[in-house]
Design an enzyme around this catalytic site. Structure first.
Site, PDB file in Angstrom:
ATOM      1  CB  CYS A 207      -0.855  -0.044   1.275  1.00 40.22           C
ATOM      2  SG  CYS A 207      -1.924   1.506   1.258  1.00 40.22           S
ATOM      3  CB  CYS A 210      -0.606   2.693   4.269  1.00 39.62           C
ATOM      4  SG  CYS A 210      -2.090   1.821   3.412  1.00 39.62           S
ATOM      5  CG  ASP A 211       3.199   1.151   4.571  1.00 42.26           C
ATOM      6  OD1 ASP A 211       2.779   1.601   5.662  1.00 42.26           O
ATOM      7  OD2 ASP A 211       2.927  -0.030   4.273  1.00 42.26           O
TER       8      ASP A 211
END
Ligand code: NDP
Length: 383
Positions: A207, A210-211
């Protein structure tokens, strides 16, 4: 009194839950245990259940009747539970094989509103769960093997785990909210497993939103050749010093516009006809490189990198509803207009099981709220 001996705490808790739902008259200490209290050790003991009774406990099918059942316990399911519980519908949440959903395998969540300093994925999901419990949501850990949506109440057939043969729980329900989520597809190579076994969450991610932020100024790799991979690669160039797209064939599957955007991006390089064989690194340093194989010249080599984003697609967890509910060709459930209604009245879908576009915890939570409101209105209209 009952005896439960030698089971791991998660098993004990599941069994106690099962008993609690069945009997609603567990001894006080067992009730606490069923809610997760007091189970600190690997084992939990209650007295006096013989082996035959224990077998029965596993193999007896039990009927539960509810107005609202929510299938899945990620942000969508738990938000639906909060809303349904506050509307006094006493929802039952069926926890899947990954209670808390995909966020429980991420580390820091920095984009969920309300947490200025960020929060870890598991902590965030614990908060969701506690909030749902506070208003009376009940949880049950069973694997739903099949469903009958041909008439209301709908019927869900549950068993102890995916591999069990016996149906142990039959759930009859007036409205069903499906929040089974999606699972990122993984390469299946060594080093990819979640930490501590592998480097998942420690340099390996599925992701970018997200990261990606954690890879500022670092060289990273994106695996895949579809639209997801191009989108992730483009997005990651905001942070990374360089993004290398590693694709197993000599041409991309992605749409032309996405391909062109990636080709134009000076920070993106392509490694064609290349398969990732292993992700290298260790717990202290995270990812240090990947072992790659060129399937044209059959050569193996090591590419140094500090992060690997696996972007070979997502699979909605909707197998259970194939042939029963309308879904697109990939398996995302179809919902009607602005609502979370599926094509069967009384069945609602939310979160990543129906959304292939935004796929964020906050959007999943939003659609969970919508599904609960839709279910509540449906129930009051049909009464
Ligand atoms: P796709 O199935 O389109 O692409 C998957 C990619 O991953 C392919 O290039 C495939 O290789 C590769 N792949 C699959 N399995 C493996 C494996 N085991 N090892 C190595 N490589 C592998 O999935 P996407 O998620 O990219 O897209 C799904 C759908 O969502 C598409 O319809 C897409 O258009 C859409 N989408 C649209 C977006 C947008 O428009 N903004 C953004 C994201 C998705 P190969 O090509 O060799 O099969």
């Amino acid at each position: 009194m009952l005896e439960l001996r030698g089971y791991y705490s998660s098993e004990a808790r599941r069994m106690l839950r099962f008993l609690q739902l069945r009997e609603r008259r567990l001894p006080a200490h067992a009730q606490g245990a069923a809610n997760g209290e007091g189970i600190k050790n690997q084992f939990f003991f209650i007295t006096n259940l013989n082996s035959i009774e224990r077998e029965k406990l596993f193999f007896m099918s039990e009927e539960i009747n509810r107005k609202v059942v929510i299938l899945g316990s990620g942000p969508a399911g738990l938000t639906a539970a909060i809303y349904a519980a506050r509307a006094e519908l006493a929802p039952l949440v069926i926890e899947g094989p990954q209670p808390g959903g995909q966020l429980t395998i991420t580390t820091d969540v920095e984009n969920y509103p309300g947490f200025a300093e960020g929060i870890t994925g598991p902590e965030l999901m614990n908060e969701f769960r506690a909030q749902a419990e506070r208003f009376g949501t009940e949880f049950l850990s069973v694997w739903i093997d099949r469903v009958d949506l041909s008439q209301r109440p709908f019927t869900l057939y549950g068993k102890a785990s995916k591999d069990s043969r016996e149906i142990t729980t039959i759930i009859k329900v007036e409205t069903l909210i499906i929040s089974t989520g999606a699972s990122a597809k993984w390469l299946g190579v060594k080093g990819e497993e979640p930490a501590p076994a592998g480097l998942g969450g420690n340099g390996v991610s599925a992701c970018a939103t997200c990261d990606g932020f954690f890879f500022r100024g670092k060289p990273i790799v994106v695996a895949g050749g579809g639209d997801t991979a191009m989108e992730e690669a483009n997005y990651l160039t905001r942070f990374a010093s360089k993004v290398t797209v590693v694709h197993r064939r000599g041409e991309l599957r992605a749409s032309r516009i996405m391909q062109e955007r990636a080709f134009k991006n000076e920070k993106i390089e392509f490694l064609w006809n290349t398969e990732i064989r292993e992700i290298l690194g260790d717990a202290a340093r995270g990812v240090t490189g990947i072992q790659i194989y060129n399937n044209q010249n059959q050569k193996e080599s090591v590419l140094p990198t500090e992060g690997v984003f696996v972007a070979i697609g997502h699979q909605p967890n909707t197998e259970l509803f194939k042939g029963l509910l309308e879904m697109d060709e990939v398996g995302y459930l179809k919902t009607e207009g602005r609502t979370m209604k599926t094509n069967i009245p009384g069945v609602f879908a939310c979160g990543d099981a129906q959304d292939d576009y935004y796929r964020q915890a906050i959007t999943a939570a939003g659609t969970g709220c919508m599904a609960a409101i839709d279910a509540e209105r449906f129930l009051s209209e049909s009464e």
